[in-house]
Design an enzyme around this catalytic site. Structure first.
Site, PDB file in Angstrom:
ATOM      1  N   LEU A 105       0.875  -1.533   0.184  1.00 31.72           N
ATOM      2  CA  LEU A 105      -0.022  -0.291   0.194  1.00 31.72           C
ATOM      3  C   LEU A 105       0.505   0.969  -0.120  1.00 31.72           C
ATOM      4  O   LEU A 105       1.963   1.254   0.882  1.00 31.72           O
ATOM      5  CB  LEU A 105      -0.736   0.144   1.562  1.00 31.72           C
ATOM      6  CG  LEU A 105      -2.194  -1.076   1.659  1.00 31.72           C
ATOM      7  CD1 LEU A 105      -3.079  -0.990   2.764  1.00 31.72           C
ATOM      8  CD2 LEU A 105      -2.771  -0.977   0.251  1.00 31.72           C
ATOM      9  N   ASP A 106       0.036   1.969  -1.173  1.00 29.22           N
ATOM     10  CA  ASP A 106       1.245   3.122  -1.173  1.00 29.22           C
ATOM     11  C   ASP A 106       1.035   4.367   0.677  1.00 29.22           C
ATOM     12  O   ASP A 106       0.300   4.101   1.485  1.00 29.22           O
ATOM     13  CB  ASP A 106       0.758   4.421  -1.479  1.00 29.22           C
ATOM     14  CG  ASP A 106       0.646   3.935  -2.473  1.00 29.22           C
ATOM     15  OD1 ASP A 106       0.934   3.150  -3.453  1.00 29.22           O
ATOM     16  OD2 ASP A 106      -0.722   4.590  -3.750  1.00 29.22           O
ATOM     17  N   GLN A 107       2.017   4.832   0.883  1.00 29.21           N
ATOM     18  CA  GLN A 107       2.750   5.412   2.470  1.00 29.21           C
ATOM     19  C   GLN A 107       1.513   6.283   2.885  1.00 29.21           C
ATOM     20  O   GLN A 107       1.337   6.223   3.708  1.00 29.21           O
ATOM     21  CB  GLN A 107       3.136   6.291   2.256  1.00 29.21           C
ATOM     22  CG  GLN A 107       3.482   7.493   1.240  1.00 29.21           C
ATOM     23  CD  GLN A 107       2.805   8.940   2.510  1.00 29.21           C
ATOM     24  OE1 GLN A 107       2.743   9.155   3.322  1.00 29.21           O
ATOM     25  NE2 GLN A 107       2.051   9.765   1.031  1.00 29.21           N
TER      26      GLN A 107
END
Length: 240
Positions: free
Chosen positions: A107-109
């Site tokens: 997952l993206d930050q």
């Protein structure tokens, strides 16, 4: 299995480090200190209950492989070598990192929600293989109101820059003026954000609620993790 080998398999360090823990009296089995690194124990009892032990007063249960669910907060990178933000692995006990736990997909930050982690390499590879088409459900908050035609475009499919073909949502349901639930089965880089941009909108917040049939538990707080129970592991295996 020898006690020192049990500890090593569970992420408590090298064989030498585990031997030292035992000889220092920091390991207990059934409430009794064991100082013999070569003492043998069954990791699985006849009643199918795993071996329980304690290290420095903290209780553990022997697990051949670990399967975890983490409610990822915003501002964490799904990497062992993060570049700009803390690693999600900093939210886990060091023993899991030692035994090689990895994220099942990233997952993206700035994306929150369900993250499955494991040290089962075959399971991880099976679940992340492009041909598996495992559905992933996201709660999307957009910068501008969502129009009916944008919902229809997402269902029909949109072209993404530098990608072949079109990418359609498996399901797309509007919940509020600026919020929708979107399900996809691919796993392209920034796919949801790119799909929303392709219909002329922008993602302000993104939260993963579900992978396949496995839903993020309602009572799992941000930044917290749980072991998957037997039923959940079975469900997770079905995804692969």
């Amino acid at each position: 299995m020898h006690l020192e080998k049990i500890l090593q398999s569970q992420g408590f360090g090298s064989r030498k480090q585990c031997r030292q823990l035992i000889e220092d009296g920091k390991v207990t089995i059934n409430g009794e200190v064991c100082r013999n690194p070569k003492a043998s124990f069954e990791t699985q009892h006849s009643d199918e209950q795993p071996l329980e032990f304690a290290v420095a007063g903290k209780s553990w249960q022997y697990r051949e492989k670990v399967y975890l669910a983490l409610n990822k907060p915003q501002g964490y990178e799904c990497s062992h070598q993060p570049q700009h933000h803390p690693s999600v692995f900093s939210l886990l006990p060091a023993q899991f990192i030692e035994r090689g736990v990895q994220c099942v997909g990233r997952l993206d930050q700035d994306t929150t929600g369900l993250l499955i982690l494991t040290d089962d390499g075959a399971f991880l590879q099976a679940l992340t293989h492009p041909k598996k088409h495992v559905a992933k459900r996201y709660l999307v908050t957009t910068n501008r109101p969502i129009a009916d035609e944008q919902i229809e475009q997402l269902k029909q499919g949109v072209a993404l820059r530098n990608e072949q073909g079109v990418y359609a949502a498996d399901d797309c349901l509007q919940l509020a003026e600026n919020q929708l639930v979107l399900t996809i089965h691919q796993g392209l880089y920034h796919q949801v954000k790119r799909m929303i941009a392709a219909v002329g909108n922008h993602v302000d917040a993104l939260h993963r609620e579900q992978i396949g049939q496995f839903k993020l538990p309602d009572d799992l707080a941000e930044g917290e993790w749980i072991y998957l129970n037997d039923e959940q592991v079975t469900l997770a295996r079905q995804l692969a």
